[in-house]
Design a protein around this motif. Structure first.
Motif, short mmCIF file in Angstrom:
data_model
loop_
_atom_site.label_atom_id
_atom_site.label_comp_id
_atom_site.label_asym_id
_atom_site.label_seq_id
_atom_site.Cartn_x
_atom_site.Cartn_y
_atom_site.Cartn_z
N GLU A 11 -9.98 -5.18 2.57
CA GLU A 11 -9.48 -5.62 1.25
C GLU A 11 -9.71 -7.12 1.09
O GLU A 11 -10.16 -7.60 0.06
CB GLU A 11 -7.96 -5.39 1.18
CG GLU A 11 -7.53 -4.15 0.44
CD GLU A 11 -6.01 -4.14 0.31
OE1 GLU A 11 -5.45 -5.02 -0.36
OE2 GLU A 11 -5.38 -3.24 0.90
N CYS B 22 -7.28 -0.53 -3.35
CA CYS B 22 -6.18 -1.51 -3.34
C CYS B 22 -6.64 -2.85 -3.90
O CYS B 22 -5.89 -3.53 -4.58
CB CYS B 22 -5.61 -1.66 -1.94
SG CYS B 22 -4.51 -0.30 -1.50
N HIS C 184 -8.14 -1.55 7.01
CA HIS C 184 -7.87 -1.54 5.56
C HIS C 184 -7.65 -2.93 4.98
O HIS C 184 -8.32 -3.34 4.04
CB HIS C 184 -6.68 -0.62 5.28
CG HIS C 184 -6.37 -0.44 3.83
ND1 HIS C 184 -7.33 -0.08 2.91
CD2 HIS C 184 -5.22 -0.59 3.13
CE1 HIS C 184 -6.77 0.00 1.71
NE2 HIS C 184 -5.50 -0.32 1.82
N HIS C 185 -6.71 -3.69 5.55
CA HIS C 185 -6.41 -5.00 4.95
C HIS C 185 -7.52 -6.02 5.22
O HIS C 185 -7.79 -6.88 4.39
CB HIS C 185 -5.05 -5.50 5.45
CG HIS C 185 -3.92 -4.67 4.91
ND1 HIS C 185 -2.67 -4.66 5.47
CD2 HIS C 185 -3.86 -3.81 3.87
CE1 HIS C 185 -1.89 -3.82 4.78
NE2 HIS C 185 -2.59 -3.30 3.82
N CYS D 127 0.86 -1.18 0.00
CA CYS D 127 0.00 0.00 0.00
C CYS D 127 0.89 1.24 0.00
O CYS D 127 1.74 1.40 0.88
CB CYS D 127 -0.88 0.03 1.25
SG CYS D 127 -2.05 -1.32 1.29
ZN LIG Z 1 -3.94 -0.62 0.50
#
Ligand SMILES: [Zn+2]
Length: 452
Positions: free
Chosen positions: A237, A208, A233-234, A28
């Protein structure tokens, strides 16, 4: 140790790529609304060591690091500065590239911009809607967390913890506060893109998902980023990719680097202790900064203190002094096998740097012939770990790249008619033995004669 081991959760696992001929790595990148700070620099340098190591071990590596040039922070800062979002992001992307290049960070193979991948994001959002993992409400598209039973497995954050930590946003259009945004209407003054769900802007996490999938495929080897990105975030994702693709995992190994604190304190705007990489580079040479960033194991918290930098500077100077009589000999040959062994053990950079230091010091008392024989490999190992070969001259004066970086900042200051800042930069360069001269046509510089 011939294989690479990476710690995943509580145990080290052997890294076995999907295709042994071609390793795929995603990291990222920054949100480009301001200068990057030392925490961002740490993530970039850790990933650079990993990338260099993979390139050394495997026939081909594709490394993708995105640029988040689409974010509400960008809108806020650009309107504060009275410039367009595009002007702000272009300026900050240039500054980001300059600063990390000085640190010896290699460019990724692809550096996709979020704004250039909106159709790819819309494509994934449509799949999530079609499969019933997402729903539309008041111009938004939201991911319905309760539909994905694996949610929280990556970060280990439970739904209760999310609520307790107020890490979820309650909003009237959400079925549940845990649901996160895939698409949202733009606010006043924001650029919006057309989509089947109405004009709007993508959520951050879907950016992402779309860019990693486009450049690296549905399932790829390593995803890197700071520990602060692990949740949400991850986690988000992973929820997006695994449900859209119908796979158990879309990433085979995760590499999360720990935080960087300043004198034991978390960096934060409210404490006023945020150190930009640019500021750090005006105080210490790039190879000292890079060594210090790698001096703590990547998964641990790194405490950035004056003592750390002073001790690091001593180490770098000692290595540079051993190399000094051999300035004509190029960096060549293999990276030191002991350094490789330490790095293959979950990127143990502190031990790798320790080995580099001890090797250089041991060479000091060896015969000239032995020194001459080992210097190419020592230099090659320095390049590998530090991004450059340290020289005493570089430690005394600014490098040409550093000077260009300061001059570009000065040009921007002059264009903005900020002559105080422009003069400060000229004076700073003068203190560092660089003389700047301006003519109507151009600005030139040279090192002060005494140091030549
Ligand atoms: Zn990212």
């Amino acid at each position: 140790m011939n294989a690479l081991f990476l710690r995943q959760g509580s145990e080290k696992q052997e890294f076995i790529p999907l295709d042994p001929q071609h390793v795929k790595l995603y990291a990222c990148g920054p949100t480009v609304y301001g200068l990057i700070h030392l925490g961002n620099a740490r993530a970039a340098v850790v990933c650079d060591v990993l990338y260099r190591l993979l390139k050394e071990m495997f026939p081909a590596v594709t490394y993708v690091r995105n640029l988040t040039d689409l974010d509400d922070k960008i809108t806020r800062v650009s309107s504060q500065r009275g410039i367009s979002a595009l002007q702000l992001t272009q300026e900050m992307i240039d500054r980001f590239h300059q600063d990390i290049q000085v640190l010896g960070v290699l460019s990724p193979d692809h550096e996709p911009f979020a704004t250039e991948h909106i159709p790819d994001m819309i494509h994934i959002i449509q799949i999530l809607l079609d499969k019933g993992f997402a729903y539309q409400a008041q111009g938004h598209v939201l991911f319905e967390v309760s539909k994905y039973s694996d949610y929280g497995q990556l970060s280990g954050v439970s739904l209760d913890q999310m609520m307790a930590g107020a890490r979820v946003e309650v909003a009237p259009y959400k079925r549940s506060p845990y649901d996160f945004v895939l698409w949202k209407p733009g606010q006043e003054g924001q650029e919006v893109w057309p989509s089947p769900f109405g004009p709007g802007r993508p959520g951050w996490h879907i950016e992402c998902s779309a860019m990693s999938q486009k450049y690296l495929g549905d399932v790829f080897d390593i995803h890197a980023g700071g520990m602060d990105l692990l949740f949400p975030h991850h986690e988000n994702e992973r929820a997006q990719n695994c449900t859209a693709l119908g796979v158990q995992e879309f990433v085979r190994y995760w590499v999360h680097n720990g935080m960087l604190v300043i004198n034991g304190q978390k960096m934060s705007k409210s404490l006023g202790n945020v150190v930009t990489l640019y500021d750090a580079l005006t105080l210490f040479p790039a190879c000292v900064i890079r060594w210090a960033l790698l001096s703590t194991h990547y998964r641990q918290t790194l405490d950035w203190t004056d003592t750390l930098l002073q001790q690091t500077e001593v180490c770098v100077k000692e290595v540079a002094s051993v190399l000094e009589p051999f300035s004509q000999i190029p960096a060549q040959g293999d990276v030191d096998p002991e350094v490789m062994t330490f790095l293959k053990d979950d990127l143990n950079t502190p031990l790798a740097l320790g080995r580099l230091y001890q090797w250089a010091n041991a060479l000091r008392s060896e015969s000239f012939q032995k020194q001459e024989k080992e210097i190419p490999s020592l230099k090659r190992t320095c390049e590998f770990l530090l991004g450059s070969v340290p020289t005493l001259r570089l430690l005394q004066v600014l490098s040409e790249e550093e000077i260009e970086m300061h001059l570009s900042k000065r040009r921007a200051a002059r264009e903005a008619k900020d002559y105080d800042l422009s003069d400060q930069i000229r004076d700073y360069l003068l203190q560092n033995h660089v003389i700047v001269s301006d003519t109507k046509e151009k600005t030139s510089w040279h090192y002060e004669k005494i140091l030549k």
